[in-house]
Design a protein around this motif. Sequence first.
Motif, PDB file in Angstrom:
ATOM      1  N   ALA A   1      40.450  44.531  51.747  1.00 22.85           N
ATOM      2  CA  ALA A   1      39.390  44.545  50.731  1.00 22.85           C
ATOM      3  C   ALA A   1      38.051  44.498  51.475  1.00 22.85           C
ATOM      4  N   HIS A   2      37.042  45.134  50.923  1.00 22.63           N
ATOM      5  CA  HIS A   2      35.711  45.101  51.532  1.00 22.63           C
ATOM      6  C   HIS A   2      35.115  43.706  51.286  1.00 22.63           C
ATOM      7  N   ARG A   3      34.413  43.172  52.290  1.00 22.95           N
ATOM      8  CA  ARG A   3      33.843  41.812  52.141  1.00 22.95           C
ATOM      9  C   ARG A   3      32.321  41.853  52.062  1.00 22.95           C
ATOM     10  N   ILE A   4      31.767  41.040  51.212  1.00 16.16           N
ATOM     11  CA  ILE A   4      30.310  40.924  51.137  1.00 16.16           C
ATOM     12  C   ILE A   4      29.910  39.444  51.178  1.00 16.16           C
TER      13      ILE A   4
ATOM     14  N   GLU B   1      25.560  47.131  47.293  1.00 19.42           N
ATOM     15  CA  GLU B   1      26.899  47.716  47.410  1.00 19.42           C
ATOM     16  C   GLU B   1      27.039  49.027  46.655  1.00 19.42           C
TER      17      GLU B   1
ATOM     18  N   ILE C   1      35.557  41.493  41.123  1.00 15.84           N
ATOM     19  CA  ILE C   1      35.100  40.916  42.395  1.00 15.84           C
ATOM     20  C   ILE C   1      35.913  39.634  42.614  1.00 15.84           C
TER      21      ILE C   1
ATOM     22  N   ILE D   1      24.326  42.081  46.020  1.00 14.39           N
ATOM     23  CA  ILE D   1      25.449  42.724  45.327  1.00 14.39           C
ATOM     24  C   ILE D   1      25.087  44.174  44.992  1.00 14.39           C
TER      25      ILE D   1
ATOM     26  N   LEU E   1      30.081  49.233  41.878  1.00 14.90           N
ATOM     27  CA  LEU E   1      30.959  48.070  42.054  1.00 14.90           C
ATOM     28  C   LEU E   1      32.333  48.342  41.454  1.00 14.90           C
TER      29      LEU E   1
ATOM     30  N   ARG F   1      39.469  44.841  45.437  1.00 13.42           N
ATOM     31  CA  ARG F   1      38.998  45.650  46.563  1.00 13.42           C
ATOM     32  C   ARG F   1      37.686  45.124  47.145  1.00 13.42           C
ATOM     33  N   LEU F   2      37.113  44.121  46.499  1.00 14.61           N
ATOM     34  CA  LEU F   2      35.841  43.578  46.988  1.00 14.61           C
ATOM     35  C   LEU F   2      35.907  42.049  46.938  1.00 14.61           C
TER      36      LEU F   2
ATOM     37  N   ALA G   1      33.809  38.510  47.768  1.00 18.46           N
ATOM     38  CA  ALA G   1      32.524  37.873  48.109  1.00 18.46           C
ATOM     39  C   ALA G   1      32.829  36.526  48.767  1.00 18.46           C
TER      40      ALA G   1
END
Length: 302
Positions: free
Chosen positions: A196-199, A46, A53, A43, A49, A158-159, A161
């Motif tokens: 959205a950005h993915r992690i 990134e 999330i 995390i 943040l 926007r993020l 997980a």
Amino acid sequence: MAGEVRTCSSCAEKAVFVDRESGTHLCSRHLKESVETRVLARILQEGQLPGIIGVAFSGGKDSTALLAALANLKEKIPVRLIALTVDEGINGYREETISHAREVCTILGVEHRIITFSEIYGETLDEIMRTTNRKACTVCGILRRRALEVLAEKEGIRLIATGHNQDDHAQTTLMNALSADIKKVFAGSGHSTRFAHRIKPFAAVSEREASLYAILAGLFNDLPECPYAGDALRGEIRMLLNQFEQEHPGSMRNLAQAEEEIRTRLRDKVEITPLENCRICGWPGSGEICQVCSLIKKNETR
Ligand code: SF4
């Protein structure tokens, strides 16, 4: 020696897990710490943040373990967590997993949002599958990805997980290698500010560790398997890799890391097709008509 009780490599407690590659034994507290340390590191990679999330939360063991780990890390990752569940409409499977998902969110004190295929596409996955010859997991994957984006956009997230673990990565690496299509390594890399950005905070956590984490958190539930499950190739590769890991500890980790390495080294050399906005729905996709609209349209005109 048979029946021998091993102690943790870091304290005198009874070990509940052994990393067969390094020979490290861990008690429940140190296993929990070890998983959370790796999640935190991912995390923090990134950088800055966002305030929220979103956690893709199916209610299965991996996403349950991830949600629990993020909730336990709330002092180190002080963001608002929202669990995002997509109800595809799969009879005899989804009812139970969604009720488990609700229960887990209540226990962890995490906000929970659910979106259904019916409200977005006008049909459940079961209904769609009656009128298409495509594989259920392919259809489900395309529609679920969009559903998650729709829900995230609605919530200002926007993020996101996701609970993909090290074993998932290792399987994908081998599947991509077998297809000899290097572009598959970069699938989903097309960028749009609308997405959205993915992690993947569990990328360095094995499936065994994730399951154990959920069990130790008291959140594991033996849920029914999706009736459509059974991607033949992934299933075979999963079995093969589990066997390989048993005989050659560390194989899974190496394979998962290989994909990251390939992606990093080839990033500038592989041409990624830019996304365009779909003529029908306006969402970014590859081609004039996005995969979701092609799928739904094909379904309507069939
Ligand atoms: Fe969807 Fe396939 Fe997973 Fe079932 S097994 S939820 S159809 S992706």
